[in-house]
Design an enzyme around this catalytic site. Structure first.
Site, PDB file in Angstrom:
ATOM      1  N   SER A 166       0.791  -1.231   0.000  1.00 21.73           N
ATOM      2  CA  SER A 166       0.000   0.000   0.000  1.00 21.73           C
ATOM      3  C   SER A 166       0.822   1.279   0.000  1.00 21.73           C
ATOM      4  O   SER A 166       0.246   2.373  -0.070  1.00 21.73           O
ATOM      5  CB  SER A 166      -0.957   0.006   1.193  1.00 21.73           C
ATOM      6  OG  SER A 166      -2.041  -0.872   0.965  1.00 21.73           O
ATOM      7  N   LYS A 175       0.005   3.638  -2.735  1.00 18.26           N
ATOM      8  CA  LYS A 175      -1.029   4.672  -2.641  1.00 18.26           C
ATOM      9  C   LYS A 175      -0.432   6.075  -2.540  1.00 18.26           C
ATOM     10  O   LYS A 175      -1.122   7.067  -2.818  1.00 18.26           O
ATOM     11  CB  LYS A 175      -1.952   4.382  -1.461  1.00 18.26           C
ATOM     12  CG  LYS A 175      -2.761   3.086  -1.623  1.00 18.26           C
ATOM     13  CD  LYS A 175      -3.655   2.828  -0.424  1.00 18.26           C
ATOM     14  CE  LYS A 175      -4.582   1.630  -0.638  1.00 18.26           C
ATOM     15  NZ  LYS A 175      -3.966   0.347  -0.319  1.00 18.26           N
ATOM     16  N   SER A 219      -6.183   3.011   4.296  1.00 16.80           N
ATOM     17  CA  SER A 219      -5.483   2.240   3.279  1.00 16.80           C
ATOM     18  C   SER A 219      -6.473   1.391   2.485  1.00 16.80           C
ATOM     19  O   SER A 219      -6.227   0.216   2.182  1.00 16.80           O
ATOM     20  CB  SER A 219      -4.394   1.353   3.897  1.00 16.80           C
ATOM     21  OG  SER A 219      -3.438   0.980   2.923  1.00 16.80           O
ATOM     22  N   LYS A 250       2.815   6.666   5.591  1.00 15.10           N
ATOM     23  CA  LYS A 250       1.988   5.593   5.037  1.00 15.10           C
ATOM     24  C   LYS A 250       2.551   4.241   5.447  1.00 15.10           C
ATOM     25  O   LYS A 250       3.750   4.103   5.660  1.00 15.10           O
ATOM     26  CB  LYS A 250       1.937   5.694   3.502  1.00 15.10           C
ATOM     27  CG  LYS A 250       0.934   4.774   2.830  1.00 15.10           C
ATOM     28  CD  LYS A 250      -0.487   5.212   3.056  1.00 15.10           C
ATOM     29  CE  LYS A 250      -1.510   4.193   2.559  1.00 15.10           C
ATOM     30  NZ  LYS A 250      -1.585   2.987   3.432  1.00 15.10           N
TER      31      LYS A 250
END
Length: 387
Positions: free
Chosen positions: A53, A56, A113, A215
């Protein structure tokens, strides 16, 4: 034997890589100063890795550039397609046809997420998953992320989706330098969706002094990835950690690296952009068996698993020591110009959909869920909930 290194500048200008005391880590790390790009520590910075992720962040960057170019606005509608709704967890679970504001979609993508929302953003902004991936790769090439390739906007595993710790460092610098107005989104403690409170998977937020981003990511082949940033006395450091064994250990690793960075004098000449490639640049590392074999579904998740009774104490296993500030998000409120995908469908207007209770297709049982003070509204309205 691989080593983690400090960069030290000598009077003659030569750079020496000196190993830290203690056993070397086996996974890629980079620690750097956000303002200067100066690298404080690195290990296997060019090793090919599955981003999970962390992908992203590129989805956000491409979208931020689309906003800056006037293609979309923060209140533009993002429609959940059948394809995006079918993406596996982590996800929001909105039904196909649901519509939300772009800014709310991005917050759900970055904090929760949410794979379904990331796909919806990509499909709406780019026109299709493939077209958006092309834009992701074009941006990666423009930024000099030479060890990176994308095929989807959410980071679900593909052997053709890979990156490096050094490339992720370049991406972080681009996001934080070019789009400082969005920096608060990366430090949101949690979201309020109807009566549901969703905490940030980044366990540094609210726990590590000065933490302000950015993140996390996890799929079995990648292990537990994290980009943690913190600001102290006007200095922002970023730690990129790939391939940890758990959500807690990645937070502990990032915190330790940040501590070491803040405790070390600013020195060295190598930067994120000037660090010369080294090591194996093409062989991906697959941690599936090491991380997920014989693990429960609960342990194969971004959320921290319950600790064993004999597990060492960690501040990153504890609840926050304060009532978290949640940002209320949901469906509806999308009054801005439609993005590319909606325009190409020939359906430029969608009726607002009320903010749902959790999940959208199932009522919340009476007496469950945290208490949220005030109505959940669109945009950046904060709400307090019990921890």
């Amino acid at each position: 034997m691989r080593h983690r290194h400090f960069l030290k500048l000598f009077p003659a200008g030569a750079i020496m890589l000196s190993a830290l005391a203690g056993p070397a880590l086996a996974n890629p790390v980079v620690v750097f100063d956000l303002k200067s790009g100066q690298i404080l520590q690195h290990q296997d910075a060019f090793k090919r890795w599955y981003p999970a992720s962390l992908s992203k962040l590129m989805t956000a960057y491409v979208t931020f550039r689309a906003i800056a170019a006037g293609e979309v606005q923060l209140d533009s509608p993002i429609k959940v397609t059948k394809h995006s709704a079918g993406e596996p967890p982590s996800k929001m679970g909105f039904k196909p046809g649901s519509v939300m504001r772009l800014d709310n979609a991005l917050k759900m993508m970055l904090v929760k997420s949410a794979n379904d929302i990331a796909m919806a953003v990509g499909e709406n902004v780019g026109g299709s998953q493939a077209a958006f991936a092309e834009r992701m790769n074009a941006e990666a090439a423009r930024l000099g992320m030479n060890g990176t390739h994308f095929v989807n906007p959410n980071g679900l595993y593909s052997p053709d989706q890979y990156t490096t710790a050094r490339d992720l460092s370049i991406l972080v610098m681009a996001i934080r330098r070019e789009f400082p107005q969005y920096a608060p989104w990366f430090s949101i403690e949690g979201l309020a969706v109807g009566k549901k409170a969703i905490p940030n998977y980044n366990l540094l937020i609210g726990r590590y002094p000065g933490a302000d981003g950015m993140k996390t990511g996890f799929v079995c082949p990648s292990g537990f990835n994290m980009i943690g940033s913190a600001t102290r006395n006007g200095r922002t450091l970023v730690a990129v950690v790939l391939g940890e064994k758990s959500a807690v250990s990645r937070a502990e690793a990032a915190a330790k690296l940040l501590d070491e960075g803040f405790g070390a004098p600013a020195s060295g000449s190598a930067t994120v952009t000037t660090l010369a490639p080294y090591g194996d640049l093409v062989s991906p590392n697959d941690m599936h068996d090491e991380v997920c074999k014989k693990k429960t579904k609960a342990e194969q998740s971004e959320a921290p698993a319950a600790a064993a009774k004999d597990a060492p104490k960690s501040p990153y296993r504890e609840k926050l020591d304060h009532v978290p500030t949640l940002v209320a998000v949901g469906l509806g409120g999308a009054t801005g110009p439609a993005p590319k995908a909606i325009l190409e469908e020939g359906a430029q207007e969608y009726a607002d959909v009320p903010i749902p209770t959790w999940r959208p297709d199932k009522p919340v049982p009476a007496g469950t869920g945290p208490k949220v003070a005030g109505a959940a509204a669109q945009g950046d309205q904060p709400a307090k909930v019990a921890n």
